[in-house]
Scaffold this motif. Structure first.
Motif, PDB file in Angstrom:
ATOM      1  N   ASP A 151       0.830  -1.210   0.000  1.00  0.00           N
ATOM      2  CA  ASP A 151       0.000   0.000   0.000  1.00  0.00           C
ATOM      3  C   ASP A 151       0.863   1.258   0.000  1.00  0.00           C
ATOM      4  O   ASP A 151       0.595   2.200  -0.755  1.00  0.00           O
ATOM      5  CB  ASP A 151      -0.947   0.013   1.194  1.00  0.00           C
ATOM      6  N   TRP A 152       1.896   1.294   0.825  1.00  0.00           N
ATOM      7  CA  TRP A 152       2.810   2.442   0.833  1.00  0.00           C
ATOM      8  C   TRP A 152       3.460   2.604  -0.536  1.00  0.00           C
ATOM      9  O   TRP A 152       3.563   3.711  -1.066  1.00  0.00           O
ATOM     10  CB  TRP A 152       3.882   2.282   1.902  1.00  0.00           C
ATOM     11  N   ALA A 153       3.922   1.498  -1.109  1.00  0.00           N
ATOM     12  CA  ALA A 153       4.614   1.553  -2.402  1.00  0.00           C
ATOM     13  C   ALA A 153       3.694   2.081  -3.501  1.00  0.00           C
ATOM     14  O   ALA A 153       4.120   2.897  -4.331  1.00  0.00           O
ATOM     15  CB  ALA A 153       5.158   0.176  -2.773  1.00  0.00           C
ATOM     16  N   THR A 154       2.441   1.662  -3.501  1.00  0.00           N
ATOM     17  CA  THR A 154       1.528   2.111  -4.557  1.00  0.00           C
ATOM     18  C   THR A 154       1.191   3.591  -4.431  1.00  0.00           C
ATOM     19  O   THR A 154       0.799   4.213  -5.419  1.00  0.00           O
ATOM     20  CB  THR A 154       0.209   1.307  -4.578  1.00  0.00           C
ATOM     21  N   ARG A 155       1.354   4.159  -3.261  1.00  0.00           N
ATOM     22  CA  ARG A 155       1.119   5.603  -3.100  1.00  0.00           C
ATOM     23  C   ARG A 155       2.253   6.410  -3.733  1.00  0.00           C
ATOM     24  O   ARG A 155       2.068   7.559  -4.100  1.00  0.00           O
ATOM     25  CB  ARG A 155       0.984   5.965  -1.614  1.00  0.00           C
ATOM     26  N   ILE A 156       3.409   5.786  -3.872  1.00  0.00           N
ATOM     27  CA  ILE A 156       4.559   6.433  -4.513  1.00  0.00           C
ATOM     28  C   ILE A 156       4.514   6.193  -6.021  1.00  0.00           C
ATOM     29  O   ILE A 156       4.721   7.099  -6.823  1.00  0.00           O
ATOM     30  CB  ILE A 156       5.880   5.911  -3.917  1.00  0.00           C
ATOM     31  N   ASP A 157       4.265   4.940  -6.406  1.00  0.00           N
ATOM     32  CA  ASP A 157       4.216   4.564  -7.825  1.00  0.00           C
ATOM     33  C   ASP A 157       3.199   3.437  -7.981  1.00  0.00           C
ATOM     34  O   ASP A 157       3.476   2.301  -7.599  1.00  0.00           O
ATOM     35  CB  ASP A 157       5.601   4.103  -8.298  1.00  0.00           C
ATOM     36  N   ARG A 158       2.059   3.767  -8.532  1.00  0.00           N
ATOM     37  CA  ARG A 158       0.994   2.763  -8.668  1.00  0.00           C
ATOM     38  C   ARG A 158       1.453   1.571  -9.506  1.00  0.00           C
ATOM     39  O   ARG A 158       1.013   0.450  -9.311  1.00  0.00           O
ATOM     40  CB  ARG A 158      -0.247   3.396  -9.283  1.00  0.00           C
ATOM     41  N   SER A 159       2.363   1.804 -10.445  1.00  0.00           N
ATOM     42  CA  SER A 159       2.891   0.731 -11.290  1.00  0.00           C
ATOM     43  C   SER A 159       4.107   0.100 -10.612  1.00  0.00           C
ATOM     44  O   SER A 159       5.216   0.123 -11.138  1.00  0.00           O
ATOM     45  CB  SER A 159       3.256   1.272 -12.671  1.00  0.00           C
ATOM     46  N   VAL A 160       3.879  -0.463  -9.443  1.00  0.00           N
ATOM     47  CA  VAL A 160       4.951  -1.005  -8.597  1.00  0.00           C
ATOM     48  C   VAL A 160       5.876  -1.947  -9.367  1.00  0.00           C
ATOM     49  O   VAL A 160       7.092  -1.893  -9.214  1.00  0.00           O
ATOM     50  CB  VAL A 160       4.343  -1.737  -7.369  1.00  0.00           C
ATOM     51  N   PHE A 161       5.304  -2.800 -10.196  1.00  0.00           N
ATOM     52  CA  PHE A 161       6.092  -3.834 -10.869  1.00  0.00           C
ATOM     53  C   PHE A 161       6.519  -3.442 -12.282  1.00  0.00           C
ATOM     54  O   PHE A 161       7.160  -4.233 -12.983  1.00  0.00           O
ATOM     55  CB  PHE A 161       5.338  -5.160 -10.854  1.00  0.00           C
ATOM     56  N   GLY A 162       6.212  -2.237 -12.709  1.00  0.00           N
ATOM     57  CA  GLY A 162       6.756  -1.659 -13.927  1.00  0.00           C
ATOM     58  C   GLY A 162       6.566  -2.457 -15.200  1.00  0.00           C
ATOM     59  O   GLY A 162       7.380  -2.354 -16.114  1.00  0.00           O
ATOM     60  N   GLU A 163       5.518  -3.267 -15.273  1.00  0.00           N
ATOM     61  CA  GLU A 163       5.221  -4.068 -16.471  1.00  0.00           C
ATOM     62  C   GLU A 163       6.305  -5.109 -16.784  1.00  0.00           C
ATOM     63  O   GLU A 163       6.355  -5.653 -17.888  1.00  0.00           O
ATOM     64  CB  GLU A 163       4.978  -3.176 -17.703  1.00  0.00           C
ATOM     65  N   LYS A 164       7.168  -5.393 -15.821  1.00  0.00           N
ATOM     66  CA  LYS A 164       8.218  -6.404 -16.038  1.00  0.00           C
ATOM     67  C   LYS A 164       7.619  -7.803 -15.886  1.00  0.00           C
ATOM     68  O   LYS A 164       6.712  -8.012 -15.078  1.00  0.00           O
ATOM     69  CB  LYS A 164       9.348  -6.177 -15.042  1.00  0.00           C
ATOM     70  N   PRO A 165       8.106  -8.761 -16.651  1.00  0.00           N
ATOM     71  CA  PRO A 165       7.529 -10.107 -16.593  1.00  0.00           C
ATOM     72  C   PRO A 165       7.708 -10.730 -15.206  1.00  0.00           C
ATOM     73  O   PRO A 165       8.725 -10.511 -14.538  1.00  0.00           O
ATOM     74  CB  PRO A 165       8.300 -10.881 -17.657  1.00  0.00           C
ATOM     75  N   ALA A 166       6.702 -11.498 -14.814  1.00  0.00           N
ATOM     76  CA  ALA A 166       6.717 -12.088 -13.480  1.00  0.00           C
ATOM     77  C   ALA A 166       6.108 -13.476 -13.477  1.00  0.00           C
ATOM     78  O   ALA A 166       5.231 -13.789 -14.289  1.00  0.00           O
ATOM     79  CB  ALA A 166       5.950 -11.196 -12.508  1.00  0.00           C
ATOM     80  N   VAL A 167       6.586 -14.269 -12.541  1.00  0.00           N
ATOM     81  CA  VAL A 167       5.957 -15.539 -12.196  1.00  0.00           C
ATOM     82  C   VAL A 167       5.438 -15.369 -10.782  1.00  0.00           C
ATOM     83  O   VAL A 167       6.185 -14.969  -9.882  1.00  0.00           O
ATOM     84  CB  VAL A 167       6.953 -16.721 -12.274  1.00  0.00           C
TER      85      VAL A 167
ATOM     86  N   ALA B 298      -3.825 -12.017  -6.295  1.00  0.00           N
ATOM     87  CA  ALA B 298      -2.603 -11.369  -6.790  1.00  0.00           C
ATOM     88  C   ALA B 298      -2.581 -11.326  -8.316  1.00  0.00           C
ATOM     89  O   ALA B 298      -2.277 -10.291  -8.913  1.00  0.00           O
ATOM     90  CB  ALA B 298      -1.375 -12.101  -6.258  1.00  0.00           C
ATOM     91  N   VAL B 299      -2.904 -12.445  -8.943  1.00  0.00           N
ATOM     92  CA  VAL B 299      -2.922 -12.495 -10.405  1.00  0.00           C
ATOM     93  C   VAL B 299      -4.006 -11.567 -10.949  1.00  0.00           C
ATOM     94  O   VAL B 299      -3.778 -10.813 -11.911  1.00  0.00           O
ATOM     95  CB  VAL B 299      -3.129 -13.945 -10.901  1.00  0.00           C
ATOM     96  N   GLY B 300      -5.169 -11.577 -10.319  1.00  0.00           N
ATOM     97  CA  GLY B 300      -6.281 -10.760 -10.787  1.00  0.00           C
ATOM     98  C   GLY B 300      -6.032  -9.265 -10.674  1.00  0.00           C
ATOM     99  O   GLY B 300      -6.466  -8.483 -11.529  1.00  0.00           O
ATOM    100  N   SER B 301      -5.308  -8.853  -9.639  1.00  0.00           N
ATOM    101  CA  SER B 301      -5.073  -7.418  -9.441  1.00  0.00           C
ATOM    102  C   SER B 301      -3.773  -6.932 -10.084  1.00  0.00           C
ATOM    103  O   SER B 301      -3.560  -5.727 -10.206  1.00  0.00           O
ATOM    104  CB  SER B 301      -5.050  -7.086  -7.944  1.00  0.00           C
ATOM    105  N   ALA B 302      -2.932  -7.837 -10.521  1.00  0.00           N
ATOM    106  CA  ALA B 302      -1.608  -7.474 -11.068  1.00  0.00           C
ATOM    107  C   ALA B 302      -1.653  -6.384 -12.136  1.00  0.00           C
ATOM    108  O   ALA B 302      -0.852  -5.444 -12.080  1.00  0.00           O
ATOM    109  CB  ALA B 302      -0.897  -8.719 -11.599  1.00  0.00           C
ATOM    110  N   PRO B 303      -2.550  -6.444 -13.114  1.00  0.00           N
ATOM    111  CA  PRO B 303      -2.542  -5.410 -14.163  1.00  0.00           C
ATOM    112  C   PRO B 303      -2.744  -3.989 -13.639  1.00  0.00           C
ATOM    113  O   PRO B 303      -2.302  -3.034 -14.262  1.00  0.00           O
ATOM    114  CB  PRO B 303      -3.696  -5.823 -15.078  1.00  0.00           C
ATOM    115  N   TYR B 304      -3.376  -3.856 -12.503  1.00  0.00           N
ATOM    116  CA  TYR B 304      -3.622  -2.527 -11.936  1.00  0.00           C
ATOM    117  C   TYR B 304      -2.372  -1.930 -11.290  1.00  0.00           C
ATOM    118  O   TYR B 304      -2.349  -0.745 -10.975  1.00  0.00           O
ATOM    119  CB  TYR B 304      -4.749  -2.577 -10.901  1.00  0.00           C
ATOM    120  N   PHE B 305      -1.344  -2.765 -11.105  1.00  0.00           N
ATOM    121  CA  PHE B 305      -0.136  -2.331 -10.403  1.00  0.00           C
ATOM    122  C   PHE B 305       1.139  -2.622 -11.205  1.00  0.00           C
ATOM    123  O   PHE B 305       2.207  -2.815 -10.650  1.00  0.00           O
ATOM    124  CB  PHE B 305      -0.069  -2.988  -9.023  1.00  0.00           C
ATOM    125  N   GLY B 306       1.007  -2.643 -12.526  1.00  0.00           N
ATOM    126  CA  GLY B 306       2.157  -2.873 -13.385  1.00  0.00           C
ATOM    127  C   GLY B 306       2.635  -4.300 -13.377  1.00  0.00           C
ATOM    128  O   GLY B 306       3.770  -4.578 -13.762  1.00  0.00           O
TER     129      GLY B 306
END
Length: 174
Positions: free
Chosen positions: A92-108, A126-134
């Motif tokens: 939650d703290w991280a998303t207040r700084i940058d909503r795209s926390v994961f920067g569209e980088k590939p993830a497993v 987590a999988v369902g909400s991932a697109p909202y947070f990069g």
């Protein structure tokens, strides 16, 4: 390729951190950095606290570390069907700084638990909400009955079917 791996848990004996570490190390030639989210101290999030202190230093450090990754391997612990409070608070703290926390980088995305459910509920969230947070989730795997399927002494998966699923998942990162 630099891969950041972590278990979304602050437990010093986190089974999710063990699973993320094992899985990330399946990626041939990867430079794997394993994060411990317990190292990112943040107060309990509230708008009042945010107004008082601004951006929490622990969240800034977490985002700096994530920004160095080319890919992620994250294993989500499940507490009563949800993210553990410590991870959710840091996130939650991280998303207040940058909503795209994961920067569209590939993830497993992974999840495990001692029981037969394999933390599927939190993994689905987590999988369902991932697109909202990069989040750019290339594959996800739930590992049920962790202690039956993973050897903590060797740090390896004992179940060949699960080991195969994890290898296939990380192959999606290349």
């Amino acid at each position: 390729m630099k891969v950041i791996a972590f278990g979304a848990s602050t437990s010093s004996s986190s089974i999710n951190k063990a699973l993320a570490t094992y899985t990330a190390n399946l990626i041939e030639g990867a430079d794997v950095q394993v994060l411990d989210i317990a190292n990112y101290n943040v107060p309990m999030f509230s708008e009042d606290t945010e107004k008082e202190i601004g951006q929490a230093e622990g969240a800034q450090a977490f985002l700096r570390d994530l920004s160095e990754a080319d890919a992620f391997v994250i294993s989500f612990a499940e507490h009563n069907g949800h993210y553990p409070a410590a991870y959710k608070n840091l996130f939650d703290w991280a998303t207040r700084i940058d909503r795209s926390v994961f920067g569209e980088k590939p993830a497993v995305y992974l999840a495990t638990s001692p029981g037969p459910g394999g933390a599927q509920t939190v993994l689905g969230a987590a999988v369902g909400s991932a697109p909202y947070f990069g989040g750019n989730v290339k594959a996800s795997v739930s590992v049920p009955s962790f202690y039956e399927n993973f050897d903590l002494d060797t740090g390896k998966v004992k179940n060949e079917e699960i080991a195969s699923q994890l290898k296939e998942a990380v192959s999606a990162l290349n």
